[in-house]
Motif scaffolding. Structure first.
Motif, mmCIF file in Angstrom:
data_model
loop_
_atom_site.group_PDB
_atom_site.id
_atom_site.type_symbol
_atom_site.label_atom_id
_atom_site.label_comp_id
_atom_site.label_asym_id
_atom_site.label_seq_id
_atom_site.Cartn_x
_atom_site.Cartn_y
_atom_site.Cartn_z
ATOM 1 N N LEU A 17 -2.318 -3.414 7.939
ATOM 2 C CA LEU A 17 -3.178 -2.331 8.398
ATOM 3 C C LEU A 17 -2.298 -1.210 8.952
ATOM 4 C CD1 LEU A 17 -5.950 -4.303 10.348
ATOM 5 C CD2 LEU A 17 -5.726 -3.901 7.882
ATOM 6 N N ASP A 18 -2.501 -0.010 8.426
ATOM 7 C CA ASP A 18 -1.771 1.165 8.894
ATOM 8 C C ASP A 18 -2.565 1.790 10.044
ATOM 9 O OD1 ASP A 18 -0.531 3.568 9.332
ATOM 10 O OD2 ASP A 18 -0.814 4.355 7.303
ATOM 11 N N LEU A 19 -2.028 1.658 11.251
ATOM 12 C CA LEU A 19 -2.729 2.137 12.451
ATOM 13 C C LEU A 19 -2.107 3.420 12.990
ATOM 14 C CD1 LEU A 19 -2.988 -1.309 14.308
ATOM 15 C CD2 LEU A 19 -4.512 -0.361 12.555
ATOM 16 N N SER A 20 -1.268 4.067 12.196
ATOM 17 C CA SER A 20 -0.490 5.195 12.706
ATOM 18 C C SER A 20 -1.349 6.391 13.097
ATOM 19 C CB SER A 20 0.554 5.632 11.672
ATOM 20 O OG SER A 20 -0.070 6.014 10.447
ATOM 21 N N HIS A 21 -2.560 6.468 12.572
ATOM 22 C CA HIS A 21 -3.434 7.596 12.889
ATOM 23 C C HIS A 21 -4.293 7.345 14.131
ATOM 24 C CE1 HIS A 21 -2.365 9.507 9.102
ATOM 25 N NE2 HIS A 21 -2.626 8.383 8.487
ATOM 26 N N LEU A 22 -4.165 6.185 14.731
ATOM 27 C CA LEU A 22 -4.993 5.844 15.880
ATOM 28 C C LEU A 22 -4.255 6.116 17.184
ATOM 29 C CD1 LEU A 22 -6.537 2.405 14.821
ATOM 30 C CD2 LEU A 22 -7.419 4.710 14.389
ATOM 31 N N ALA A 23 -5.035 6.384 18.226
ATOM 32 C CA ALA A 23 -4.464 6.465 19.569
ATOM 33 C C ALA A 23 -4.010 5.074 20.003
ATOM 34 C CB ALA A 23 -5.507 7.011 20.545
ATOM 35 N N ALA A 24 -3.127 5.029 21.001
ATOM 36 C CA ALA A 24 -2.531 3.754 21.434
ATOM 37 C C ALA A 24 -3.592 2.751 21.850
ATOM 38 C CB ALA A 24 -1.549 4.001 22.572
ATOM 39 N N GLU A 25 -4.621 3.210 22.577
ATOM 40 C CA GLU A 25 -5.645 2.264 23.033
ATOM 41 C C GLU A 25 -6.463 1.718 21.862
ATOM 42 O OE1 GLU A 25 -7.225 6.480 24.000
ATOM 43 O OE2 GLU A 25 -5.317 5.368 24.001
ATOM 44 N N ASP A 26 -6.661 2.530 20.825
ATOM 45 C CA ASP A 26 -7.396 2.059 19.653
ATOM 46 C C ASP A 26 -6.555 1.084 18.837
ATOM 47 O OD1 ASP A 26 -9.627 3.593 20.307
ATOM 48 O OD2 ASP A 26 -8.863 5.347 19.230
ATOM 49 N N ARG A 27 -5.242 1.343 18.758
ATOM 50 C CA ARG A 27 -4.361 0.382 18.072
ATOM 51 C C ARG A 27 -4.405 -0.967 18.788
ATOM 52 N NH1 ARG A 27 -0.630 4.820 18.029
ATOM 53 N NH2 ARG A 27 0.699 3.742 19.573
ATOM 54 N N TYR A 28 -4.388 -0.904 20.113
ATOM 55 C CA TYR A 28 -4.460 -2.136 20.910
ATOM 56 C C TYR A 28 -5.730 -2.917 20.589
ATOM 57 C CZ TYR A 28 -5.100 -5.196 24.908
ATOM 58 O OH TYR A 28 -5.325 -6.294 25.705
ATOM 59 N N PRO A 57 -9.261 7.175 12.615
ATOM 60 C CA PRO A 57 -9.942 7.363 13.908
ATOM 61 C C PRO A 57 -11.452 7.488 13.708
ATOM 62 C CG PRO A 57 -8.056 8.848 13.708
ATOM 63 C CD PRO A 57 -8.251 8.221 12.359
ATOM 64 N N GLY A 58 -12.198 6.841 14.552
ATOM 65 C CA GLY A 58 -13.646 6.907 14.464
ATOM 66 C C GLY A 58 -14.262 5.988 13.438
ATOM 67 N N SER A 59 -13.429 5.252 12.674
ATOM 68 C CA SER A 59 -13.989 4.328 11.683
ATOM 69 C C SER A 59 -14.596 3.118 12.379
ATOM 70 C CB SER A 59 -12.913 3.884 10.692
ATOM 71 O OG SER A 59 -11.858 3.216 11.364
ATOM 72 N N SER A 60 -15.573 2.518 11.728
ATOM 73 C CA SER A 60 -16.289 1.387 12.298
ATOM 74 C C SER A 60 -15.443 0.119 12.221
ATOM 75 C CB SER A 60 -17.607 1.194 11.540
ATOM 76 O OG SER A 60 -18.121 -0.103 11.735
ATOM 77 N N ALA A 61 -15.385 -0.614 13.335
ATOM 78 C CA ALA A 61 -14.666 -1.892 13.337
ATOM 79 C C ALA A 61 -15.313 -2.873 12.361
ATOM 80 C CB ALA A 61 -14.639 -2.473 14.751
ATOM 81 N N TYR A 62 -16.641 -2.829 12.251
ATOM 82 C CA TYR A 62 -17.322 -3.729 11.318
ATOM 83 C C TYR A 62 -17.032 -3.342 9.877
ATOM 84 C CZ TYR A 62 -20.992 -6.043 8.671
ATOM 85 O OH TYR A 62 -21.664 -6.796 7.733
ATOM 86 N N ASP A 63 -16.958 -2.044 9.584
ATOM 87 C CA ASP A 63 -16.627 -1.630 8.223
ATOM 88 C C ASP A 63 -15.232 -2.116 7.826
ATOM 89 O OD1 ASP A 63 -19.050 -0.435 7.784
ATOM 90 O OD2 ASP A 63 -18.363 1.606 8.238
ATOM 91 N N LEU A 64 -14.293 -2.071 8.758
ATOM 92 C CA LEU A 64 -12.953 -2.581 8.475
ATOM 93 C C LEU A 64 -13.007 -4.077 8.189
ATOM 94 C CD1 LEU A 64 -9.867 -2.362 8.358
ATOM 95 C CD2 LEU A 64 -9.840 -2.714 10.844
ATOM 96 N N SER A 65 -13.731 -4.814 9.015
ATOM 97 C CA SER A 65 -13.866 -6.256 8.822
ATOM 98 C C SER A 65 -14.483 -6.570 7.468
ATOM 99 C CB SER A 65 -14.722 -6.848 9.951
ATOM 100 O OG SER A 65 -14.922 -8.222 9.776
ATOM 101 N N ARG A 66 -15.525 -5.851 7.120
ATOM 102 C CA ARG A 66 -16.188 -6.074 5.843
ATOM 103 C C ARG A 66 -15.270 -5.726 4.672
ATOM 104 N NH1 ARG A 66 -21.902 -3.205 5.023
ATOM 105 N NH2 ARG A 66 -20.550 -1.409 5.415
ATOM 106 N N HIS A 67 -14.488 -4.665 4.806
ATOM 107 C CA HIS A 67 -13.542 -4.258 3.764
ATOM 108 C C HIS A 67 -12.493 -5.347 3.535
ATOM 109 C CE1 HIS A 67 -10.916 -1.657 1.396
ATOM 110 N NE2 HIS A 67 -9.925 -1.936 2.240
ATOM 111 N N ILE A 68 -11.927 -5.868 4.625
ATOM 112 C CA ILE A 68 -10.914 -6.921 4.496
ATOM 113 C C ILE A 68 -11.510 -8.157 3.840
ATOM 114 C CG2 ILE A 68 -9.480 -8.526 5.828
ATOM 115 C CD1 ILE A 68 -9.046 -6.217 7.836
ATOM 116 N N THR A 69 -12.719 -8.534 4.256
ATOM 117 C CA THR A 69 -13.356 -9.720 3.691
ATOM 118 C C THR A 69 -13.619 -9.547 2.206
ATOM 119 O OG1 THR A 69 -14.404 -10.256 5.807
ATOM 120 C CG2 THR A 69 -15.373 -11.223 3.831
ATOM 121 N N ARG A 70 -14.215 -8.426 1.817
ATOM 122 C CA ARG A 70 -14.577 -8.236 0.418
ATOM 123 C C ARG A 70 -13.355 -8.166 -0.483
ATOM 124 N NH1 ARG A 70 -19.545 -3.781 0.822
ATOM 125 N NH2 ARG A 70 -21.148 -5.261 1.517
ATOM 126 N N ARG A 71 -12.329 -7.418 -0.061
ATOM 127 C CA ARG A 71 -11.134 -7.309 -0.891
ATOM 128 C C ARG A 71 -10.407 -8.645 -0.986
ATOM 129 N NH1 ARG A 71 -8.872 -1.993 -0.984
ATOM 130 N NH2 ARG A 71 -6.936 -2.941 -1.755
#
Length: 375
Positions: A17-28, A57-71
């Motif tokens: 996961l490329d987290l470089s576009h997120l703020a530090a607290e969001d990466r955490y 930034p601003g992306s849904s945590a659930y959308d990320l989870s669903r993306h990882i699961t489906r792929r």
């Protein structure tokens, strides 16, 4: 734990996961939610393609989870048996129960509540290898927002206090979840195998892409304690019942074990995954018509019934229909099949009409086809 990349494994599939576009607290937050799936060294399995995805930034945590699961499911199609199930394991032995249910009907709730007693393996996709080893996927818990069923929150399994996944989990049984809010106490009963197979087929991913899919599914559903139905009002009342299933010395209920595989002939052309039977509008069968099985993918025979899989479509045959299909492994006339029915079920004045009607119906739904060539 706030680096700009996160390395994960989702039931065997390596992810970055490329987290470089997120703020530090969001990466955490991403690292914290996914820490149970974290991998320091990516798996170099040559049969799997490492996956990379940016997190915006601003992306849904659930959308990320669903993306990882489906792929990840796409990567494992045909390799692992993938059940829509929560996985809970004995913390010591690693014996794992798959709690199977349609989306939104109890898997995550079961993992969230019982994961304080059992090791947490997954809340969504239970991946099982040929040798019945379970490939863990201890993802963040996807919890439905109260009053907003279309939204889900992602909760850290560790923050929620779930027990860790045992080392080398292995399938110890399967459970069909059936919640009934009116029940006073929970109950567990063995599920007839063909009933269970029919219920579970829709709760799989990519089953038709596997070699011998029904055999693989029946093998899983008869493993360990076998397959049972859990009737309950509150899953928190069910810990003792489920624990008994994982106890080799338990005197609990006995699941059905006996089944036989019916194999397509060597070299047969199988229906394409995702296809189904080809219907026939026939209204009658001329005298002397010989019938043979239409191309089929896999079949199970259990206690006088047959479950036939054609592409992705299961068809369950019983009584006369099962006998007709069984006799049609080679081209056969209705008259010959009638003799087999009489031998199996005893004589009946309507035998000829019953067999003819059953044979015609099997032709109409595409399970049998008229045989070509000379008799």
């Amino acid at each position: 734990m706030s680096g700009t990349t996160a390395h994960l494994v989702a039931f065997g599939v390596p992810w970055t996961l490329d987290l470089s576009h997120l703020a530090a607290e969001d990466r955490y937050e991403v690292h914290r939610r996914w820490e149970r799936c974290r991998a320091d060294v990516l798996d170099a399995d040559p049969e799997l393609t490492p996956q990379t995805t940016p997190v915006s930034p601003g992306s849904s945590a659930y959308d990320l989870s669903r993306h990882i699961t489906r792929r990840s499911i796409d990567q494992q199609l045909g390799r692992l048996l993938l059940l829509h199930a929560a996985g809970l394991a004995d913390p010591t032995s690693g014996a794992t129960l798959g709690l199977i249910a349609p989306s939104g009907t109890g898997k995550t709730t079961s993992a969230r509540i019982l994961g304080h007693r059992f090791g947490y393996v997954t809340d969504e996709t239970l991946a099982v290898r040929d040798d019945l080893a379970v490939v863990p996927y201890p993802k963040p818990l996807s919890v439905i927002e109260e009053g907003h069923p279309e939204f889900k929150r992602e909760l850290s399994a560790t923050d929620h206090g779930l027990l860790p996944t045992p080392r080398d989990p292995r399938l110890g049984g399967t459970v069909l979840l059936h919640r009934d809010p009116t029940l006073l106490r929970p109950g567990l009963e063995p599920a007839p195998l063909l009933d269970a197979v029919t219920q579970v087929i829709p709760q799989t991913s990519g089953l038709a892409w596997m070699s011998r899919p029904l055999v693989r599914l029946a093998t899983v559903l008869t493993a360990g304690a076998g397959v049972h139905t859990l009737h309950y009002a509150e899953i928190g009342q069910c810990g003792d019942l489920l624990e008994r299933l994982l106890d080799p010395g338990s005197d609990g209920v006995t699941a059905e074990r006996d089944w036989a595989a019916v194999s397509p002939p060597p070299g047969a052309t199988l229906p394409a995954p995702g296809s189904g039977p080809v219907s026939n509008p026939a209204t009658s069968l001329p005298d002397g018509t010989r019938l043979v099985r239409a191309p089929w993918t896999d079949a199970l025979a259990v206690d006088g019934e047959v479950l036939v899989l054609i592409g992705s479509t299961p068809l369950r045959l019983a009584g006369v229909g099962a006998i007709v299909w069984t006799c049609a492994d080679q081209p056969v006339t209705v008259e010959t099949v009638t003799a087999h029915v009489v031998d199996a079920l005893g004589p009946n004045p309507s035998d000829a009409d019953l067999v003819a009607a059953a044979a015609l119906e099997l032709v109409r739904v595409g399970v049998l086809v008229p045989a070509e060539g000379p008799a």
